[in-house]
Structure formats: structure tokens, C-alpha cells
Design a protein around this motif. Structure first.
Motif, PDB file in Angstrom:
ATOM      1  N   THR B  17       0.834  -1.199   0.000  1.00 27.16           N
ATOM      2  CA  THR B  17       0.000   0.000   0.000  1.00 27.16           C
ATOM      3  C   THR B  17       0.869   1.249   0.000  1.00 27.16           C
ATOM      4  N   PRO B  18       0.374   2.346  -0.566  1.00 24.85           N
ATOM      5  CA  PRO B  18       1.128   3.607  -0.517  1.00 24.85           C
ATOM      6  C   PRO B  18       0.918   4.284   0.834  1.00 24.85           C
ATOM      7  N   ARG B  68       7.996  18.864  -1.830  1.00 24.00           N
ATOM      8  CA  ARG B  68       7.924  20.082  -1.016  1.00 24.00           C
ATOM      9  C   ARG B  68       7.376  21.190  -1.906  1.00 24.00           C
ATOM     10  N   SER B  69       6.063  21.345  -1.858  1.00 23.50           N
ATOM     11  CA  SER B  69       5.390  22.333  -2.696  1.00 23.50           C
ATOM     12  C   SER B  69       5.266  23.680  -1.988  1.00 23.50           C
ATOM     13  N   LYS B  70       5.459  23.710  -0.674  1.00 22.86           N
ATOM     14  CA  LYS B  70       5.483  24.962   0.067  1.00 22.86           C
ATOM     15  C   LYS B  70       6.461  24.830   1.224  1.00 22.86           C
ATOM     16  N   THR B  71       6.947  25.933   1.710  1.00 19.08           N
ATOM     17  CA  THR B  71       8.017  25.938   2.702  1.00 19.08           C
ATOM     18  C   THR B  71       7.681  25.102   3.924  1.00 19.08           C
ATOM     19  N   GLU B  72       6.459  25.181   4.393  1.00 17.19           N
ATOM     20  CA  GLU B  72       6.115  24.580   5.673  1.00 17.19           C
ATOM     21  C   GLU B  72       5.881  23.073   5.650  1.00 17.19           C
ATOM     22  N   ASP B  73       5.721  22.468   4.475  1.00 12.05           N
ATOM     23  CA  ASP B  73       5.402  21.038   4.428  1.00 12.05           C
ATOM     24  C   ASP B  73       6.408  20.250   3.598  1.00 12.05           C
ATOM     25  N   PHE B  74       6.859  19.129   4.180  1.00 10.05           N
ATOM     26  CA  PHE B  74       7.793  18.227   3.504  1.00 10.05           C
ATOM     27  C   PHE B  74       7.196  16.833   3.642  1.00 10.05           C
ATOM     28  N   LEU B  75       6.810  16.245   2.514  1.00  6.62           N
ATOM     29  CA  LEU B  75       6.094  14.971   2.521  1.00  6.62           C
ATOM     30  C   LEU B  75       7.022  13.840   2.112  1.00  6.62           C
ATOM     31  N   LEU B  76       6.910  12.726   2.804  1.00  4.37           N
ATOM     32  CA  LEU B  76       7.651  11.515   2.479  1.00  4.37           C
ATOM     33  C   LEU B  76       6.644  10.453   2.056  1.00  4.37           C
ATOM     34  N   THR B  77       6.845   9.869   0.861  1.00  6.30           N
ATOM     35  CA  THR B  77       5.929   8.863   0.340  1.00  6.30           C
ATOM     36  C   THR B  77       6.632   7.539   0.123  1.00  6.30           C
ATOM     37  N   LEU B  78       6.012   6.497   0.617  1.00 11.39           N
ATOM     38  CA  LEU B  78       6.419   5.140   0.309  1.00 11.39           C
ATOM     39  C   LEU B  78       5.435   4.661  -0.753  1.00 11.39           C
ATOM     40  N   GLU B  79       5.906   4.499  -1.957  1.00 10.75           N
ATOM     41  CA  GLU B  79       4.994   4.216  -3.083  1.00 10.75           C
ATOM     42  C   GLU B  79       4.301   2.875  -2.914  1.00 10.75           C
ATOM     43  N   SER B  80       5.041   1.887  -2.420  1.00 11.11           N
ATOM     44  CA  SER B  80       4.500   0.547  -2.205  1.00 11.11           C
ATOM     45  C   SER B  80       5.236  -0.027  -0.996  1.00 11.11           C
ATOM     46  N   ALA B  81       4.637   0.112   0.161  1.00 11.33           N
ATOM     47  CA  ALA B  81       5.332  -0.195   1.411  1.00 11.33           C
ATOM     48  C   ALA B  81       5.768  -1.662   1.487  1.00 11.33           C
ATOM     49  N   THR B  82       6.956  -1.870   2.041  1.00  8.41           N
ATOM     50  CA  THR B  82       7.480  -3.212   2.277  1.00  8.41           C
ATOM     51  C   THR B  82       7.809  -3.361   3.760  1.00  8.41           C
TER      52      THR B  82
END
Lengths: 115, 113
Positions: B17-18, B68-82
């Protein structure tokens, strides 16, 4: 790339004794060396740092020494107290290089202070 | 705490799952970092950002992406979790005007079953 070795992995001392944790680094371009303390289940917290233009820095019971020639640095805690019990991490970086200050961490030292 | 928060604080997900973890900061930090912490490995850098839309890989970036589309937010994505991505994830940021002192968020404990 940079590699940081930290010793010992565990350290047990009696309350009131001193504790010393040592780290070595491999990249001579590294010039910033912070130490973090992490209590169980908490975030790492910056407790002291040193830059390569000084050899020693003190903050109350905590001190850090740096030997650039030998590429090692140490954390010294005097008059240890039970609340000093935690995992301590050293790190190294070259903020003036191309890696934007990325920290390379040692694997940590679990310090236990026995009352 | 340098105004850094992370969400969620705990998450259990299934393999394949992502998953997206969020780091939010309120003090205009320019540099932001994602680390993972595993027993015996200390803290290892996954990705970092040096400004809006400016990101780069760390030492353990495989299987992860960031935005990071704006200064205040930094997103980490696991595309397909293991299962190997089961870990505690920490976000960090440097004080404005410096890349020296990094301060950490409270962490997210992720379990992949």
C-alpha cells in the motif's frame, strides 16, 4: 562518503562518575560535529556541537573535544546523574560542501547511570 | 521543538500500500530532512530539501519519494510499502539562515505488516 564510528555501544557508570563517548570520522572535509541525546520514545535533541575551528567546547557538565589531525571527537559528561541515562549519537557533516549540511550519524551509545 | 510536527504519529499498513508521512513546520526553515531510525543503524538520511521544489537523495532513498510544494510542508511517500520499511521516521529542519543545527520532529512509528 563520510563514515562515522562510535564507541562504546553501551556504557554503564555510577552516579557521580564521568562518562566518555568517542567517535571517529573518515572525511577530512567534515567541519561540524553535533551530539544528540535521545531518551526512550523521544526525539533526538541537540545537546552540544563543535565546529572545526575550535578544539574544545563546554556547557556546564558536558564538553566536547575535537582532534582534527586524528579525525576523532569525544563527548565528556562529568558528575553523571540518573537523568543523563539515554542514547547518545554523534554526527559529522560538511555544511560548506555540496551536501547541504547532511549529517552522518554514528550508531549510538546507550548510557546507563546507576544511582 | 523548532516548531516541527509530524503526522501521523503512528501508522500500521499492509505490504504494497502507498503511505505518505507529513512534516509540518511553522518557523520558515529552509532546509528539511527525513531520516529513518532502526536498531543498530542509528539515524540514516532518506531525502532532504533545500527549498520549495528543491530536493535530493540521501543514503537510503530507494523506495521513497518526497515533495515540497510549500516551505512549511515536507512529505515523504512510500509508493509501495514493504516490511523492510518498518521503522521510526524523523523529520528535521535547520534553523533559518544556517545548515548547521538540525532539530527533530517527534517521529512517526510506521509498521508494515
Amino acid at each position: 562518503g563520510e563514515n562515522v564510528e562510535q564507541h562504546p555501544s553501551t556504557l554503564s557508570v555510577q552516579e557521580g562518575d564521568s562518562a566518555v563517548i568517542k567517535c571517529t570520522y573518515s572525511d577530512s572535509a567534515s567541519n561540524y560535529f553535533p551530539w544528540y541525546k535521545q531518551e526512550l520514545g523521544k526525539r533526538p535533541q541537540l545537546i552540544i556541537d563543535i565546529r572545526s575551528n575550535v578544539g574544545e567546547k563546554k556547557d556546564q557538565r558536558i564538553a566536547v573535544t575535537l582532534n582534527k589531525t586524528a579525525k576523532h571527537f569525544s563527548l565528556h559528561i562529568t558528575e553523571t546523574q540518573p537523568e543523563d541515562s539515554a542514547v547518545y549519537f554523534c554526527a559529522a557533516s560538511n555544511p560548506d560542501g555540496g551536501s547541504q549540511g547532511n549529517l552522518i550519524f554514528g550508531k549510538g551509545t546507550k548510557l546507563s547511570v546507576k544511582p | 521543538d523548532a516548531g516541527i510536527t509530524q503526522s501521523p504519529r503512528h501508522k500500521v499498513t499492509e505490504t504494497g500500500t502507498p503511505v505518505t508521512l507529513r512534516c509540518h513546520q511553522t518557523e520558515n526553515h529552509r532546509y528539511m530532512y527525513w531520516y529513518r531510525q532502526d536498531p543498530g543503524h542509528g539515524l540514516r538520511l532518506i531525502h532532504y530539501s533545500y527549498g520549495v521544489k528543491d530536493t535530493d537523495k540521501g543514503e537510503v532513498s530507494d523506495g521513497y519519494s518526497v515533495s515540497r510544494s510549500k516551505t512549511e510542508d515536507f512529505l515523504l511517500t512510500l509508493e509501495s510499502a514493504t516490511s523492510s520499511q518498518t521503522s521510526v521516521y524523523f523529520c528535521a529542519a535547520s534553523l533559518p539562515g544556517t545548515v548547521y543545527e538540525q532539530y527533530f520532529g517527534p517521529g512517526t512509528r510506521l509498521t508494515v505488516t
